[in-house]
Write a protein that holds these residues in place. Structure first.
Motif, short mmCIF file in Angstrom:
data_model
loop_
_atom_site.label_atom_id
_atom_site.label_comp_id
_atom_site.label_asym_id
_atom_site.label_seq_id
_atom_site.Cartn_x
_atom_site.Cartn_y
_atom_site.Cartn_z
N VAL A 138 53.91 48.90 103.45
CA VAL A 138 54.43 48.28 102.43
C VAL A 138 55.81 47.72 102.42
O VAL A 138 56.79 48.49 102.27
CB VAL A 138 53.96 49.07 101.26
N ARG A 139 56.12 46.67 102.92
CA ARG A 139 57.22 45.88 103.04
C ARG A 139 57.81 45.37 101.99
O ARG A 139 59.19 44.71 101.95
CB ARG A 139 57.60 45.19 104.49
N ALA A 140 57.26 44.88 100.93
CA ALA A 140 57.37 44.05 100.05
C ALA A 140 57.00 44.78 98.56
O ALA A 140 55.95 44.83 98.45
CB ALA A 140 57.00 42.43 100.40
N ILE A 141 57.99 44.66 97.54
CA ILE A 141 57.66 45.28 96.35
C ILE A 141 58.60 44.45 95.40
O ILE A 141 59.55 43.99 95.64
CB ILE A 141 58.00 46.64 96.07
N SER A 142 57.81 43.87 94.39
CA SER A 142 58.50 43.13 93.29
C SER A 142 57.86 43.64 91.80
O SER A 142 56.66 43.84 91.83
CB SER A 142 58.16 41.65 93.35
N VAL A 143 58.71 43.78 90.70
CA VAL A 143 58.21 44.28 89.47
C VAL A 143 58.43 42.92 88.58
O VAL A 143 59.70 42.57 88.32
CB VAL A 143 59.11 45.44 89.16
N SER A 144 57.56 43.02 87.73
CA SER A 144 57.85 41.89 86.53
C SER A 144 57.17 42.58 85.15
O SER A 144 56.05 42.83 85.32
CB SER A 144 57.19 40.59 86.86
N GLY A 145 58.05 42.98 84.28
CA GLY A 145 57.43 43.47 83.15
C GLY A 145 56.72 44.85 83.46
O GLY A 145 57.26 45.70 84.13
N ASP A 146 55.43 44.92 82.85
CA ASP A 146 54.80 46.09 83.31
C ASP A 146 53.70 45.82 84.56
O ASP A 146 53.01 46.72 84.43
CB ASP A 146 53.95 46.34 82.02
N ARG A 147 53.97 44.98 85.34
CA ARG A 147 53.45 44.94 86.62
C ARG A 147 54.19 45.05 87.76
O ARG A 147 55.30 44.71 87.76
CB ARG A 147 52.64 43.49 86.67
N MET A 148 53.58 45.39 88.85
CA MET A 148 54.30 45.73 90.17
C MET A 148 53.40 44.94 91.05
O MET A 148 52.04 45.26 91.26
CB MET A 148 54.42 47.18 90.54
N TYR A 149 54.07 44.19 91.94
CA TYR A 149 53.37 43.57 92.82
C TYR A 149 53.72 44.19 94.36
O TYR A 149 54.96 44.18 94.62
CB TYR A 149 53.66 42.12 92.94
N SER A 150 53.04 44.56 95.17
CA SER A 150 53.16 44.93 96.40
C SER A 150 52.43 44.34 97.54
O SER A 150 51.28 44.09 97.54
CB SER A 150 52.76 46.53 96.57
N GLY A 151 53.16 44.09 98.72
CA GLY A 151 52.52 43.24 99.97
C GLY A 151 52.56 44.35 101.14
O GLY A 151 53.51 44.91 101.60
N SER A 152 51.44 44.06 101.91
CA SER A 152 51.09 44.75 102.95
C SER A 152 50.49 43.84 103.95
O SER A 152 50.40 42.72 103.98
CB SER A 152 50.39 46.10 102.80
N TYR A 153 49.58 44.57 105.12
CA TYR A 153 48.92 43.85 105.98
C TYR A 153 47.65 43.00 105.25
O TYR A 153 46.74 43.67 104.63
CB TYR A 153 48.64 44.57 107.01
N ASN A 154 47.85 41.79 105.23
CA ASN A 154 46.74 41.03 104.77
C ASN A 154 46.46 41.34 103.18
O ASN A 154 45.01 41.09 102.84
CB ASN A 154 45.47 41.10 105.72
N MET A 155 47.18 41.83 102.62
CA MET A 155 46.71 42.26 101.21
C MET A 155 48.07 42.15 100.22
O MET A 155 49.26 42.88 100.59
CB MET A 155 46.21 43.66 101.15
N ILE A 156 47.96 41.76 98.98
CA ILE A 156 48.62 42.04 97.94
C ILE A 156 48.00 42.43 96.71
O ILE A 156 46.95 42.26 96.34
CB ILE A 156 49.53 40.47 97.37
N LYS A 157 48.84 43.81 96.56
CA LYS A 157 48.04 44.54 95.37
C LYS A 157 48.97 44.27 93.94
O LYS A 157 50.14 44.17 94.10
CB LYS A 157 47.88 45.94 95.70
N ILE A 158 48.37 44.39 92.78
CA ILE A 158 48.96 44.15 91.49
C ILE A 158 48.59 45.56 90.61
O ILE A 158 47.42 46.00 90.70
CB ILE A 158 48.42 43.08 90.65
#
Length: 507
Positions: free
Chosen positions: A363-383
């Motif tokens: 998990v090399r990428a994380i971004s937070v906006s309000g009450d949501r967190m977005y995370s990026g990994s291999y072939n996938m973005i999770k909310i």
């Protein structure tokens, strides 16, 4: 000479420069002297001949040999401690009344003259078992020798174990470093395999642009030229001894993490490094700050918390089992990304309160906006829903690893391994655009108003217009991979960190 100087010309010499004068030495050895046991001091503290002492006159060269055998040399009785001359030593031993039994070491307390000793041995209980004692002593001596050998072997083994332990620690550190370097190398090698395809796409794009420029008025070409030269490099900061992996800013302070395992603190006003934070044992992959705290994550599997006031390490968090490669701090929580998981930390106690799993790679990428967190990994973005810490949506991207995430209004931007930047609609989760132009993996993105900055393995930084989704400028000054970007609205500067060990400032 006490100062190692020649007494004639005061030149300095060493012992190796002195050559013995053998002829003079031979003459000195032939000089005759009195035996020291034939001399005494008078009332004036002068040496005079002692008529009761040794009367021999000897050569200086044979002095030691004579004194070792001189009958007037003083000796001490080993049994009673009496001081006597060598010429009366043997006679005294025959009459000394303190001769111990030969079995004294085994417990016999007898002492007397040699004649009495002979009579005593006839009835000494230890003499009756002397053969057994001798055998036992031999066995004991053999055991002592074996014990000494075992102790030597044990000490040697301890040294070997310590040496192997040190070698293991060194190899473990080297392996971890090589593993991290290998991960980068693999990414770069695969990117190289795609280079031909990407260069072809770029060439086709440039041909199309060239055809377009041939059809537009010269004024339009001039306007485009001015836009493409909007940002310029105004400074290069040197100081790190390895690639710069991450940067963050706090007021007029810039923070940078590097493969040299340090965090450097830069003054934006003077462009000087004002502090270097030591403590990590491996690459510093990510940095975040909140309030008066700086937080750094490393390949040594730890997160360190530093004071902005004293620059001292206040705490080290060790819950991760793998490299810490992403950090985001909010008002109350810290989020850290590692292999297949994200940990949530309470900033008031720095306790890990939750571990989020679901990704299948780093998990090399994380971004937070309000009450949501977005995370990026291999072939996938999770909310993730931060009120429940549950994954509420997964966006398959099919573009390899996600290295950076940014949110701009209703758009979610992601930097990908496939040399591109994907733009998704946050509400519908649909892919609405893909920005292409880089010829290597895109490692970092930063949004500033309607502009997007992207850093790539191809050593360039691209500037994009988020309204037209077109590249307006390509910044080419780094000599190696550009790993990280940060735009500062307060001064309008863009900071970029690279594998060429530098930080560049653009404006």
């Amino acid at each position: 000479n006490i100062n190692n100087c020649c007494p004639i010309d005061n030149s300095i010499f060493k012992e190796k420069h002195i050559v013995p004068n053998r002829a003079l030495a031979g003459q000195l050895e032939d000089l005759t002297i009195y035996c020291k046991y034939g001399l005494k001091k008078n009332e004036n503290d002068e040496w005079i001949v002692d008529s009761s002492g040794c009367t021999q006159i000897i050569k200086l060269g044979s002095r030691s040999q004579h004194e070792n055998l001189c009958p007037h040399a003083p000796m001490q009785c080993p049994h009673c401690g009496l001081q006597l001359l060598r010429n009366s030593f043997d006679e005294h031993l025959l009459t000394c009344n303190n001769v111990p039994c030969t079995h004294e070491t085994y417990g016999c307390t007898f002492s007397g003259t040699f004649d009495l000793l002979k009579e005593h041995l006839k009835s000494c209980p230890y003499e009756q078992i002397k053969d057994y004692i001798t055998l036992t002593e031999r066995r004991n001596n053999r055991l002592r020798e074996q014990l000494t050998e075992r102790e030597q072997e044990t000490n040697l083994l301890h040294l070997k174990v310590q040496e192997l332990s040190d070698q293991y620690a060194n190899l473990s550190t080297l392996l971890q470093q090589k593993s991290s370097d290998l991960d980068i190398l693999v990414r770069h090698l695969v990117s190289d395999l795609e280079e031909t395809k990407s260069q072809l796409k770029k060439a086709l794009f440039e041909i199309s642009a060239l055809r377009h420029n041939m059809l537009v008025p010269s004024a339009a070409v001039q306007d485009d030229f001015e836009i493409n030269n909007e940002m310029k490099c105004i400074g290069t900061w040197n100081g790190h001894a390895g690639p710069v992996w991450c940067i963050a800013a706090c007021g007029d302070i810039l923070l940078s993490g590097s493969s040299d395992a340090t965090v450097k603190v830069w003054d934006m006003n003077t462009s000087k490094c004002k502090q270097t934070l030591h403590g990590h044992q491996d690459i510093v992959h990510c940095i975040a700050w909140i309030g008066r705290l700086v937080i750094s994550g490393s390949a040594d599997k730890t997160i360190k918390v530093w004071s902005l006031d004293t620059w001292q390490c206040l705490r080290t968090l060790k819950d991760h089992d793998n490299i810490v490669c992403a950090l985001v701090a909010t008002n109350s929580f810290l989020y850290s990304g590692s292999y297949t998981e994200i940990k949530v930390w309470a900033l008031d106690s720095f306790n890990c309160i939750q571990t989020l799993r679901g990704h299948n790679h780093w998990v090399r990428a994380i971004s937070v906006s309000g009450d949501r967190m977005y995370s990026g990994s291999y072939n996938m973005i999770k909310i993730w829903d931060l009120s429940t810490y549950q994954c509420i949506h997964s966006i398959p991207v099919h573009c390899g690893s996600i290295y950076s995430l940014a949110i701009c209004g209703r758009r979610l931007l992601s930097a990908t391994y496939e040399n591109s930047i994907n733009i998704h609609d946050i509400e519908t989760k649909e892919l609405i655009a893909t920005l292409t132009g880089h010829t290597g993996a895109v490692y970092s993105i930063s949004v500033a108003g309607n502009r997007l900055f992207s850093a790539s393995y191809d050593t360039t930084i691209k500037v994009w217009n988020l309204e037209t989704l077109k590249s307006t400028q390509t910044l080419i000054r780094h000599t190696s991979t550009v790993e990280t970007l940060l735009f500062m609205p307060s001064n309008g500067c863009l900071f970029s960190g690279s594998a060429d060990n530098t930080i560049k400032v653009w404006k």
